[in-house]
Scaffold this motif. Structure first.
Motif, PDB file in Angstrom:
ATOM      1  N   TYR A 156      22.797  10.660 -28.499  1.00  0.00           N
ATOM      2  CA  TYR A 156      22.717   9.298 -27.966  1.00  0.00           C
ATOM      3  C   TYR A 156      23.848   9.043 -26.962  1.00  0.00           C
ATOM      4  N   LEU A 157      25.060   9.426 -27.325  1.00  0.00           N
ATOM      5  CA  LEU A 157      26.205   9.240 -26.419  1.00  0.00           C
ATOM      6  C   LEU A 157      26.037  10.060 -25.139  1.00  0.00           C
ATOM      7  N   TYR A 158      25.507  11.257 -25.287  1.00  0.00           N
ATOM      8  CA  TYR A 158      25.253  12.115 -24.129  1.00  0.00           C
ATOM      9  C   TYR A 158      24.257  11.446 -23.176  1.00  0.00           C
ATOM     10  N   LEU A 159      23.147  10.973 -23.722  1.00  0.00           N
ATOM     11  CA  LEU A 159      22.127  10.328 -22.886  1.00  0.00           C
ATOM     12  C   LEU A 159      22.640   9.026 -22.284  1.00  0.00           C
ATOM     13  N   GLU A 160      23.408   8.286 -23.063  1.00  0.00           N
ATOM     14  CA  GLU A 160      23.952   7.013 -22.598  1.00  0.00           C
ATOM     15  C   GLU A 160      24.863   7.191 -21.378  1.00  0.00           C
ATOM     16  N   SER A 161      25.562   8.308 -21.325  1.00  0.00           N
ATOM     17  CA  SER A 161      26.490   8.542 -20.218  1.00  0.00           C
ATOM     18  C   SER A 161      25.886   9.399 -19.095  1.00  0.00           C
ATOM     19  N   HIS A 162      24.657   9.846 -19.282  1.00  0.00           N
ATOM     20  CA  HIS A 162      24.006  10.695 -18.265  1.00  0.00           C
ATOM     21  C   HIS A 162      23.707   9.857 -17.021  1.00  0.00           C
ATOM     22  N   PRO A 163      24.086  10.337 -15.834  1.00  0.00           N
ATOM     23  CA  PRO A 163      23.903   9.535 -14.610  1.00  0.00           C
ATOM     24  C   PRO A 163      22.441   9.273 -14.235  1.00  0.00           C
ATOM     25  N   ARG A 164      21.513  10.057 -14.739  1.00  0.00           N
ATOM     26  CA  ARG A 164      20.092   9.872 -14.392  1.00  0.00           C
ATOM     27  C   ARG A 164      19.314   9.035 -15.408  1.00  0.00           C
ATOM     28  N   VAL A 165      19.914   8.755 -16.557  1.00  0.00           N
ATOM     29  CA  VAL A 165      19.209   7.997 -17.593  1.00  0.00           C
ATOM     30  C   VAL A 165      19.222   6.511 -17.237  1.00  0.00           C
ATOM     31  N   PHE A 177      10.816   9.914 -21.485  1.00  0.00           N
ATOM     32  CA  PHE A 177      10.850  11.043 -22.418  1.00  0.00           C
ATOM     33  C   PHE A 177      10.910  10.547 -23.858  1.00  0.00           C
ATOM     34  N   PHE A 178      10.301  11.305 -24.746  1.00  0.00           N
ATOM     35  CA  PHE A 178      10.442  11.108 -26.187  1.00  0.00           C
ATOM     36  C   PHE A 178      11.011  12.396 -26.747  1.00  0.00           C
ATOM     37  N   ILE A 179      12.159  12.254 -27.407  1.00  0.00           N
ATOM     38  CA  ILE A 179      12.816  13.424 -27.972  1.00  0.00           C
ATOM     39  C   ILE A 179      12.916  13.236 -29.484  1.00  0.00           C
ATOM     40  N   GLN A 180      12.627  14.290 -30.226  1.00  0.00           N
ATOM     41  CA  GLN A 180      12.675  14.225 -31.681  1.00  0.00           C
ATOM     42  C   GLN A 180      13.996  14.798 -32.161  1.00  0.00           C
ATOM     43  N   ASN A 181      14.676  14.021 -33.010  1.00  0.00           N
ATOM     44  CA  ASN A 181      15.958  14.436 -33.556  1.00  0.00           C
ATOM     45  C   ASN A 181      15.980  14.113 -35.045  1.00  0.00           C
ATOM     46  N   GLY A 198      15.110   4.253 -38.388  1.00  0.00           N
ATOM     47  CA  GLY A 198      14.281   4.922 -39.381  1.00  0.00           C
ATOM     48  C   GLY A 198      13.262   5.881 -38.795  1.00  0.00           C
ATOM     49  N   ASP A 199      13.388   6.187 -37.525  1.00  0.00           N
ATOM     50  CA  ASP A 199      12.428   7.052 -36.842  1.00  0.00           C
ATOM     51  C   ASP A 199      13.205   8.196 -36.192  1.00  0.00           C
ATOM     52  N   PRO A 200      12.702   9.413 -36.224  1.00  0.00           N
ATOM     53  CA  PRO A 200      13.449  10.531 -35.646  1.00  0.00           C
ATOM     54  C   PRO A 200      13.352  10.611 -34.123  1.00  0.00           C
ATOM     55  N   PHE A 201      12.759   9.626 -33.476  1.00  0.00           N
ATOM     56  CA  PHE A 201      12.541   9.705 -32.037  1.00  0.00           C
ATOM     57  C   PHE A 201      13.526   8.841 -31.263  1.00  0.00           C
ATOM     58  N   ILE A 202      13.910   9.339 -30.107  1.00  0.00           N
ATOM     59  CA  ILE A 202      14.692   8.582 -29.138  1.00  0.00           C
ATOM     60  C   ILE A 202      13.866   8.580 -27.856  1.00  0.00           C
ATOM     61  N   GLU A 203      13.730   7.427 -27.273  1.00  0.00           N
ATOM     62  CA  GLU A 203      12.996   7.288 -26.011  1.00  0.00           C
ATOM     63  C   GLU A 203      14.007   6.998 -24.908  1.00  0.00           C
ATOM     64  N   PHE A 204      13.841   7.646 -23.768  1.00  0.00           N
ATOM     65  CA  PHE A 204      14.740   7.376 -22.656  1.00  0.00           C
ATOM     66  C   PHE A 204      14.013   7.605 -21.338  1.00  0.00           C
ATOM     67  N   GLY A 205      14.519   6.977 -20.305  1.00  0.00           N
ATOM     68  CA  GLY A 205      13.942   7.135 -18.977  1.00  0.00           C
ATOM     69  C   GLY A 205      14.938   7.787 -18.050  1.00  0.00           C
ATOM     70  N   PRO A 209      19.843  22.223 -28.457  1.00  0.00           N
ATOM     71  CA  PRO A 209      18.701  23.097 -28.749  1.00  0.00           C
ATOM     72  C   PRO A 209      17.958  22.740 -30.044  1.00  0.00           C
ATOM     73  N   GLU A 210      18.615  22.021 -30.960  1.00  0.00           N
ATOM     74  CA  GLU A 210      17.954  21.665 -32.220  1.00  0.00           C
ATOM     75  C   GLU A 210      17.008  20.465 -32.070  1.00  0.00           C
ATOM     76  N   ASN A 211      17.026  19.826 -30.920  1.00  0.00           N
ATOM     77  CA  ASN A 211      16.129  18.707 -30.645  1.00  0.00           C
ATOM     78  C   ASN A 211      14.909  19.208 -29.893  1.00  0.00           C
ATOM     79  N   ARG A 212      13.881  18.394 -29.907  1.00  0.00           N
ATOM     80  CA  ARG A 212      12.654  18.797 -29.240  1.00  0.00           C
ATOM     81  C   ARG A 212      12.099  17.656 -28.412  1.00  0.00           C
ATOM     82  N   ILE A 213      11.923  17.885 -27.120  1.00  0.00           N
ATOM     83  CA  ILE A 213      11.253  16.893 -26.281  1.00  0.00           C
ATOM     84  C   ILE A 213       9.768  17.025 -26.584  1.00  0.00           C
ATOM     85  N   ILE A 214       9.181  15.955 -27.131  1.00  0.00           N
ATOM     86  CA  ILE A 214       7.792  16.048 -27.563  1.00  0.00           C
ATOM     87  C   ILE A 214       6.806  15.504 -26.538  1.00  0.00           C
ATOM     88  N   ASP A 215       7.301  14.694 -25.606  1.00  0.00           N
ATOM     89  CA  ASP A 215       6.397  14.139 -24.599  1.00  0.00           C
ATOM     90  C   ASP A 215       7.213  13.552 -23.460  1.00  0.00           C
TER      91      ASP A 215
END
Length: 131
Positions: free
Chosen positions: A61-70, A47-51, A78-85, A106-112
């Protein structure tokens, strides 16, 4: 080392000695293991999420880091994107996880997002592997 020895027509002890010499001289820095998760009936989606909100970014970031499926998390400076699997047993679970993230942030957007066809995990092999 046995398989490599067969290919090079050398004994396993000779191969091990050469590998150790390559390690000592710094040519071999680490080892990796690649596991094809699709053979285990697992799927990885990236996933690519724009923040754009820096305060919210660290919370996300902390939420995704602790998510059991990530499975991995990349934050580009310097980029508004976070990539995660994420790993799932069933591709239909992806939508549920996507909705969960979008509802929580809700203020973030999964772009791809996309399915990785050749799933793998790369981890260093313990130093004692050739001892």
């Amino acid at each position: 080392s046995v398989e490599l020895g067969k290919k090079l027509n050398m004994s396993a002890p000779a191969i091990i000695k050469r590998i150790k010499n390559l390690e000592k001289s710094g040519y071999i820095l680490k080892y990796s293991t690649f596991v094809n998760l699709s053979k285990l009936n697992k799927y990885q989606f990236v996933f690519f999420i724009q923040n754009k909100n820096l305060e919210n970014r660290s919370r996300l970031y902390l939420y995704l880091e602790s998510h059991p499926r990530v499975s991995f998390l990349l934050d580009y400076l310097g980029d508004p994107f976070i990539e995660f699997g994420i790993f799932v047993d069933n591709p239909y679970e992806v939508r549920e996880i996507e909705q969960e993230i979008e509802e929580t942030f809700p203020e973030n957007r999964i772009i791809d997002f996309f399915l990785v066809q050749e799933d793998f995990i790369s981890t260093g092999v313990p130093p004692c592997i050739f001892d």
